[in-house]
Design an enzyme around this catalytic site. Structure first.
Site, PDB file in Angstrom:
ATOM      1  CG  ASP A  23      -2.043   0.970   1.136  1.00 57.14           C
ATOM      2  OD1 ASP A  23      -2.369   1.398   0.006  1.00 57.14           O
ATOM      3  OD2 ASP A  23      -2.615   1.328   2.190  1.00 57.14           O
ATOM      4  CG  HIS A  40      -0.524   1.842  -9.179  1.00 56.35           C
ATOM      5  ND1 HIS A  40      -0.733   1.469  -7.867  1.00 56.35           N
ATOM      6  CD2 HIS A  40      -1.601   2.604  -9.522  1.00 56.35           C
ATOM      7  CE1 HIS A  40      -1.879   1.991  -7.444  1.00 56.35           C
ATOM      8  NE2 HIS A  40      -2.422   2.692  -8.425  1.00 56.35           N
ATOM      9  CG  LEU A 133       8.801 -17.057  -2.221  1.00 55.29           C
ATOM     10  CD1 LEU A 133       8.741 -16.956  -0.701  1.00 55.29           C
ATOM     11  CD2 LEU A 133       9.039 -15.663  -2.815  1.00 55.29           C
TER      12      LEU A 133
END
Ligand code: IPE
Ligand code: IPE
Ligand code: MG
Length: 242
Positions: A23, A40, A133
């Site tokens: 955020d 963004h 991962l």
């Protein structure tokens, strides 16, 4: 040598599963007099850096909140810009093969349309046997929506006579969520200074530790993850015990 460095950096208690609410992109751009989209764009870069770093320090699962079921409320122009970044990421995904990251998407993808869904399935398929991962990208994701979709599947099985309602357990519900088979999230990091979950991993976060940070996501760097990991290692998790 590289191994030694990695061991030195990794704190004693590493969360198995980290969730990040990415955020602050809009505010980052606004501070610079730029359109929200610019935030963004840098945020997407940060996402790649932090994913790589999580993999490097040995985190097993990372879930990043990229677009919520509520984010469709934003101006069409901004939504389109975010979808374009997703598209670019998917087109580029072949180049991440060497990183050994197993990439999956969580959320209701049906809203994205067939071309997107095909690209996403391709990336998931391509990386499914990678052993590093596991990255979950939460897109058109809402914790409540995820629970609703899971409950519908359970109800269908009851209606078909395959499942007895009395035999429904917490595991039954976990196994119908988008994160089925993965451990619950241990640590949720939210940069940007907001102190809320905004519909992120409601079921999986029952015993998560929260770390809220006053930094905007595009500025988030490896050292900030280190800080969060160090703080996590200091927490005393009791899970209701003593
Ligand atoms: C997070 O940054 C990205 C998405 C929600 C897609 P924001 O766009 O929410 O940034 P702020 O909160 O307005 O600064
Ligand atoms: C949460 O951020 C969603 C993502 C980061 C993708 P928002 O910016 O949408 O959340 P609110 O509106 O501040 O609660
Ligand atoms: Mg926000």
């Amino acid at each position: 040598m590289a191994k030694h460095k990695q061991e030195k950096q990794a704190p004693a208690v590493l969360p198995k599963h980290i969730g990040i609410i990415m955020d602050g992109n809009g505010r980052w751009a606004k501070l610079r007099g730029l359109p929200r989209f610019a935030g963004h764009k840098i945020g997407a870069k940060t996402f790649k850096t932090i994913t790589r770093y999580c993999n490097q320090v040995g985190v097993r699962y990372l879930t990043v909140y990229a677009f919520s079921t509520e984010n469709w409320k934003r101006p069409q122009e901004e939504v389109d810009a975010i979808l374009k970044l997703l598209d670019e990421y998917l087109d580029d995904a072949e180049n991440f093969k060497k990183e050994n990251v197993r990439t999956r998407f969580i959320g209701d993808l049906s809203a994205l349309g067939e071309p997107f869904i095909q690209k996403i399935r391709h990336v998931e398929e391509m990386s499914k046997d990678f052993t590093g991962l596991t990255l979950n990208i939460a897109f058109n994701y809402g914790g409540r929506d995820e629970i609703v979709r899971g409950v519908r599947k359970i109800a269908e099985r009851c209606r078909a006579g395959e499942l007895d309602p009395d035999s429904i357990t917490e595991e039954t519900i976990s196994s119908q969520l988008d994160t089925a088979g993965q451990p619950d999230v241990d640590l949720i990091i939210r940069p940007s200074g907001e102190l809320r979950l905004s519909n992120f991993m409601l079921w999986q976060s029952a015993y998560a530790e929260y770390i809220f940070m006053d930094i905007l996501w595009p500025d988030f760097a490896e050292r900030d993850l280190d800080r969060a990991l160090a703080e996590f290692a200091r927490r005393n998790r009791r899970f209701g015990g003593v």
